[in-house]
Scaffold this motif. Structure first.
Motif, PDB file in Angstrom:
ATOM      1  N   MET A 257      -6.512  -3.425   8.337  1.00 36.10           N
ATOM      2  CA  MET A 257      -6.307  -3.356   6.885  1.00 36.10           C
ATOM      3  C   MET A 257      -7.316  -2.411   6.221  1.00 36.10           C
ATOM      4  O   MET A 257      -7.493  -2.434   5.008  1.00 36.10           O
ATOM      5  CB  MET A 257      -6.433  -4.751   6.266  1.00 36.10           C
ATOM      6  CG  MET A 257      -5.366  -5.733   6.710  1.00 36.10           C
ATOM      7  SD  MET A 257      -3.702  -5.174   6.277  1.00 36.10           S
ATOM      8  CE  MET A 257      -3.778  -5.346   4.494  1.00 36.10           C
ATOM      9  N   GLU A 258      -7.956  -1.561   7.012  1.00 35.99           N
ATOM     10  CA  GLU A 258      -8.983  -0.667   6.474  1.00 35.99           C
ATOM     11  C   GLU A 258      -8.430   0.250   5.384  1.00 35.99           C
ATOM     12  O   GLU A 258      -9.064   0.452   4.340  1.00 35.99           O
ATOM     13  CB  GLU A 258      -9.584   0.174   7.606  1.00 35.99           C
ATOM     14  CG  GLU A 258     -10.621   1.193   7.151  1.00 35.99           C
ATOM     15  CD  GLU A 258     -11.845   0.561   6.511  1.00 35.99           C
ATOM     16  OE1 GLU A 258     -12.493   1.234   5.686  1.00 35.99           O
ATOM     17  OE2 GLU A 258     -12.150  -0.602   6.832  1.00 35.99           O
TER      18      GLU A 258
ATOM     19  N   GLN B  41      -8.655 -13.624   1.772  1.00 35.04           N
ATOM     20  CA  GLN B  41      -9.839 -12.830   2.110  1.00 35.04           C
ATOM     21  C   GLN B  41      -9.893 -12.424   3.583  1.00 35.04           C
ATOM     22  O   GLN B  41     -10.070 -11.243   3.882  1.00 35.04           O
ATOM     23  CB  GLN B  41     -11.101 -13.592   1.704  1.00 35.04           C
ATOM     24  CG  GLN B  41     -11.244 -13.754   0.196  1.00 35.04           C
ATOM     25  CD  GLN B  41     -12.519 -14.484  -0.192  1.00 35.04           C
ATOM     26  OE1 GLN B  41     -13.223 -15.035   0.648  1.00 35.04           O
ATOM     27  NE2 GLN B  41     -12.824 -14.489  -1.478  1.00 35.04           N
TER      28      GLN B  41
ATOM     29  N   ARG C 284      -8.057  -1.734   2.227  1.00 32.60           N
ATOM     30  CA  ARG C 284      -9.350  -2.069   1.630  1.00 32.60           C
ATOM     31  C   ARG C 284      -9.931  -0.885   0.859  1.00 32.60           C
ATOM     32  O   ARG C 284     -10.586  -1.062  -0.160  1.00 32.60           O
ATOM     33  CB  ARG C 284     -10.349  -2.528   2.705  1.00 32.60           C
ATOM     34  CG  ARG C 284     -10.080  -3.922   3.239  1.00 32.60           C
ATOM     35  CD  ARG C 284     -11.296  -4.449   3.978  1.00 32.60           C
ATOM     36  NE  ARG C 284     -11.614  -3.658   5.141  1.00 32.60           N
ATOM     37  CZ  ARG C 284     -11.088  -3.845   6.348  1.00 32.60           C
ATOM     38  NH1 ARG C 284     -10.190  -4.786   6.532  1.00 32.60           N
ATOM     39  NH2 ARG C 284     -11.448  -3.086   7.362  1.00 32.60           N
ATOM     40  N   GLN C 285      -9.676   0.327   1.345  1.00 35.51           N
ATOM     41  CA  GLN C 285     -10.191   1.506   0.670  1.00 35.51           C
ATOM     42  C   GLN C 285      -9.512   1.740  -0.676  1.00 35.51           C
ATOM     43  O   GLN C 285     -10.038   2.495  -1.506  1.00 35.51           O
ATOM     44  CB  GLN C 285     -10.027   2.736   1.561  1.00 35.51           C
ATOM     45  CG  GLN C 285     -10.932   2.718   2.781  1.00 35.51           C
ATOM     46  CD  GLN C 285     -10.756   3.946   3.652  1.00 35.51           C
ATOM     47  OE1 GLN C 285     -10.029   4.873   3.314  1.00 35.51           O
ATOM     48  NE2 GLN C 285     -11.423   3.957   4.805  1.00 35.51           N
TER      49      GLN C 285
ATOM     50  N   LEU D 130      -7.350  -9.670   4.397  1.00 29.82           N
ATOM     51  CA  LEU D 130      -7.721  -8.313   3.981  1.00 29.82           C
ATOM     52  C   LEU D 130      -8.889  -7.758   4.796  1.00 29.82           C
ATOM     53  O   LEU D 130      -9.122  -6.545   4.804  1.00 29.82           O
ATOM     54  CB  LEU D 130      -8.083  -8.306   2.490  1.00 29.82           C
ATOM     55  CG  LEU D 130      -6.953  -8.697   1.530  1.00 29.82           C
ATOM     56  CD1 LEU D 130      -7.426  -8.625   0.089  1.00 29.82           C
ATOM     57  CD2 LEU D 130      -5.735  -7.806   1.728  1.00 29.82           C
ATOM     58  N   ARG D 131      -9.640  -8.659   5.460  1.00 26.15           N
ATOM     59  CA  ARG D 131     -10.752  -8.197   6.301  1.00 26.15           C
ATOM     60  C   ARG D 131     -10.308  -7.783   7.695  1.00 26.15           C
ATOM     61  O   ARG D 131     -11.133  -7.311   8.498  1.00 26.15           O
ATOM     62  CB  ARG D 131     -11.810  -9.306   6.424  1.00 26.15           C
ATOM     63  CG  ARG D 131     -12.560  -9.599   5.132  1.00 26.15           C
ATOM     64  CD  ARG D 131     -13.792 -10.438   5.408  1.00 26.15           C
ATOM     65  NE  ARG D 131     -14.339 -11.002   4.182  1.00 26.15           N
ATOM     66  CZ  ARG D 131     -14.221 -12.273   3.814  1.00 26.15           C
ATOM     67  NH1 ARG D 131     -13.569 -13.125   4.613  1.00 26.15           N
ATOM     68  NH2 ARG D 131     -14.740 -12.709   2.684  1.00 26.15           N
TER      69      ARG D 131
ATOM     70  N   ILE E  89      -8.892  -0.815  -2.764  1.00 26.52           N
ATOM     71  CA  ILE E  89      -9.292  -1.905  -3.661  1.00 26.52           C
ATOM     72  C   ILE E  89     -10.362  -1.404  -4.622  1.00 26.52           C
ATOM     73  O   ILE E  89     -11.458  -1.020  -4.207  1.00 26.52           O
ATOM     74  CB  ILE E  89      -9.806  -3.125  -2.863  1.00 26.52           C
ATOM     75  CG1 ILE E  89      -8.683  -3.708  -1.986  1.00 26.52           C
ATOM     76  CG2 ILE E  89     -10.332  -4.203  -3.811  1.00 26.52           C
ATOM     77  CD1 ILE E  89      -9.125  -4.860  -1.097  1.00 26.52           C
TER      78      ILE E  89
ATOM     79  N   SER F  36     -12.827  -6.644  -6.633  1.00 26.45           N
ATOM     80  CA  SER F  36     -12.346  -7.957  -6.206  1.00 26.45           C
ATOM     81  C   SER F  36     -13.284  -9.027  -6.763  1.00 26.45           C
ATOM     82  O   SER F  36     -14.463  -8.763  -7.018  1.00 26.45           O
ATOM     83  CB  SER F  36     -12.276  -8.061  -4.675  1.00 26.45           C
ATOM     84  OG  SER F  36     -13.569  -7.921  -4.118  1.00 26.45           O
TER      85      SER F  36
ATOM     86  N   ARG G 171       0.834  -1.206   0.000  1.00 27.96           N
ATOM     87  CA  ARG G 171       0.000   0.000   0.000  1.00 27.96           C
ATOM     88  C   ARG G 171       0.868   1.254   0.000  1.00 27.96           C
ATOM     89  O   ARG G 171       0.574   2.231  -0.704  1.00 27.96           O
ATOM     90  CB  ARG G 171      -0.936   0.013   1.210  1.00 27.96           C
ATOM     91  CG  ARG G 171      -1.919   1.188   1.204  1.00 27.96           C
ATOM     92  CD  ARG G 171      -2.722   1.244   2.485  1.00 27.96           C
ATOM     93  NE  ARG G 171      -1.902   1.616   3.623  1.00 27.96           N
ATOM     94  CZ  ARG G 171      -1.573   2.876   3.928  1.00 27.96           C
ATOM     95  NH1 ARG G 171      -1.986   3.880   3.166  1.00 27.96           N
ATOM     96  NH2 ARG G 171      -0.849   3.134   4.994  1.00 27.96           N
TER      97      ARG G 171
END
Length: 346
Positions: A175-176, A167, A179-180, A170-171, A182, A185, A143
Motif C-alpha cells: 500500500m506504499e 490502520q 500511503r504517499q 494501510l500499513r 495521504i 490522517s 487510488r
C-alpha cells in the motif's frame, strides 16, 4: 416520551448521527480541522480512524453541512465491495447511469463527468465511511480513481473514515503508493471524563434544557466509567437514564439512578459493567517495605510532553487551514476576474 417531562424540545441522545448535535471535543476539533485542511488542499486522501461509536460519521456529516457550492460531494458506506462494485457505486452516487454498462464504460462516463465539473469551476469529493471493510485491491481502485486529472490537478478527492482496523491495512507493504497520496490522517479517541460531562450538557441544552444541572457529579462519573467515553454508548445509556427518570418522576439524576440503568443495560447487552478503578496505593513487598517507583512520574512527564506537542500541532493546523482558505478565496477571485475578462474579449 420523557421530553415533555424534562422540558425538552427534541430527543437529545438519539443514535442517528445529527450534525446539529455535533460536540467538538479536542480530538473531534482536530479531525474536523484535518478534513477542512484536506478539503482546501483539493487533492490526495484524508484518513480518519477511530473506535466504534467515536463520532467519525458525525464529523463527516458536519463537514457536508458546511461544504461550499463548488464541491459536488458523495458519501458511501462500504460493505466488502470488489473493485468493480466500488466503481459502480461511486458512479451511481455521482448520479451516473450504470445499468448494463461495463466497468470500462462506467470509468469513461465518470471521467467525462469529473472533467465537466472541472470546466464549471467545480470539483468532486468522495467520503468513504466504514473504509476498513474494503479489501486491499478495492482501496487500490480508489487510488486509481484519484488519477483522473486535468492540467495536473486531480478531479476527485477522497476522505476515508474507518475503524481502527483500517490502520494496519494501510500499513501493508503493497500500500506504499496509496500511503504517499495521504495528505493527513487522524485517530479519534474516546471522550475524557470532563468531556463526557460537557458532551451531555451540550446535547441537553441543544435539545432545549434550561434548568440547573440535571445530573449529579457522581452520575457523570458513573456514566464515564460505564461508557469509557464512547459517544454512542453515552447516547444509549443517557437516553435510558432519562427514560428511567421520567418513569420514576426524578427531578435530579444521581449515581443511584445511573447504577440502576447500568445494570439493566448491561444485562440487555450481555456485557459486564467495568471493574472499579484499581487502587493506586504503593505496593508492599513481602518483607513489609513499600516499593515506590518513578513510573507514575515518568508517565505524567510524557503525558505533559505529549499534550504540549498536540497543542502545538493543533495551532499549526488551524493556522494552515486559515491560510489555505485565504489563498483559496484569492484564487477564486482571480478566476472570476479571468472569466469576466475573457467574456469581455469575446
Amino acid at each position: 416520551m420523557y421530553e415533555s417531562f424534562y422540558g425538552l424540545s427534541a430527543k437529545p441522545f438519539q443514535l442517528t448521527p445529527d450534525p446539529s448535535f455535533f460536540f467538538a471535543s479536542k480530538w473531534h476539533k482536530r479531525a474536523l480541522s484535518y478534513l477542512e485542511y484536506g478539503l482546501a488542499q483539493a487533492e490526495g486522501f484524508i484518513v480518519i480512524t477511530g473506535g466504534i461509536g467515536t463520532g467519525k460519521t458525525t464529523i463527516a456529516n458536519s463537514l457536508l453541512e458546511e461544504i461550499q457550492g463548488d464541491i459536488f460531494a458523495a458519501q458511501i458506506v462500504t460493505p466488502k465491495l470488489s473493485p468493480d462494485e466500488l466503481v459502480k457505486m461511486v458512479a451511481s452516487k455521482f448520479e451516473l447511469n450504470v445499468e448494463g454498462k461495463s466497468k470500462a464504460d462506467i470509468l469513461k462516463d465518470l471521467e467525462k463527468f469529473l472533467f465537466q465539473l472541472h470546466q464549471q469551476g467545480k470539483r468532486a469529493l468522495l467520503l468513504v465511511d466504514e473504509a476498513q471493510n474494503l479489501p486491499l485491491e478495492t482501496i487500490e481502485e480508489l487510488r486509481m480513481l484519484s488519477n483522473f486529472q486535468a492540467k495536473g490537478k486531480p478531479l476527485l478527492q477522497s476522505f476515508l473514515l474507518g475503524q481502527e482496523e483500517l490502520q494496519p491495512i494501510l500499513r501493508a507493504p503493497n500500500m506504499e503508493q496509496f500511503r504517499q497520496r495521504i495528505v493527513a490522517s487522524c485517530h479519534l479517541s474516546p471522550l475524557t471524563d470532563s468531556d463526557v460531562r460537557r458532551y451531555i450538557e451540550f446535547r441537553l441544552q441543544h435539545a432545549g434544557w434550561r434548568g440547573a444541572s440535571l445530573f449529579t457529579e457522581g452520575a457523570y462519573q458513573k456514566i464515564f466509567e460505564f461508557t469509557q467515553g464512547v459517544p454512542r454508548k453515552i447516547n444509549t445509556l443517557t437516553d435510558r437514564i432519562l427514560l428511567y427518570g421520567f418513569l420514576e418522576e426524578l427531578q435530579e439524576l444521581d449515581e443511584n439512578a445511573v447504577e440502576a440503568v447500568v445494570n439493566e443495560v448491561a444485562d440487555e447487552m450481555f456485557i459486564q459493567p467495568p471493574a472499579p478503578v484499581a487502587d493506586n496505593s504503593p505496593i508492599r513487598e513481602t518483607d513489609g517495605t513499600v516499593a515506590v517507583g518513578d513510573a507514575s512520574k515518568d508517565i505524567k512527564y510524557y503525558k505533559d510532553m505529549l499534550k504540549e506537542l498536540t497543542d502545538a500541532l493543533d495551532d499549526a493546523i488551524n493556522q494552515k487551514v486559515k491560510l489555505t482558505r485565504y489563498i483559496d478565496k484569492l484564487l477564486k477571485k482571480k478566476y472570476k476576474t479571468y472569466i469576466r475578462l475573457k467574456s469581455d474579449e469575446e
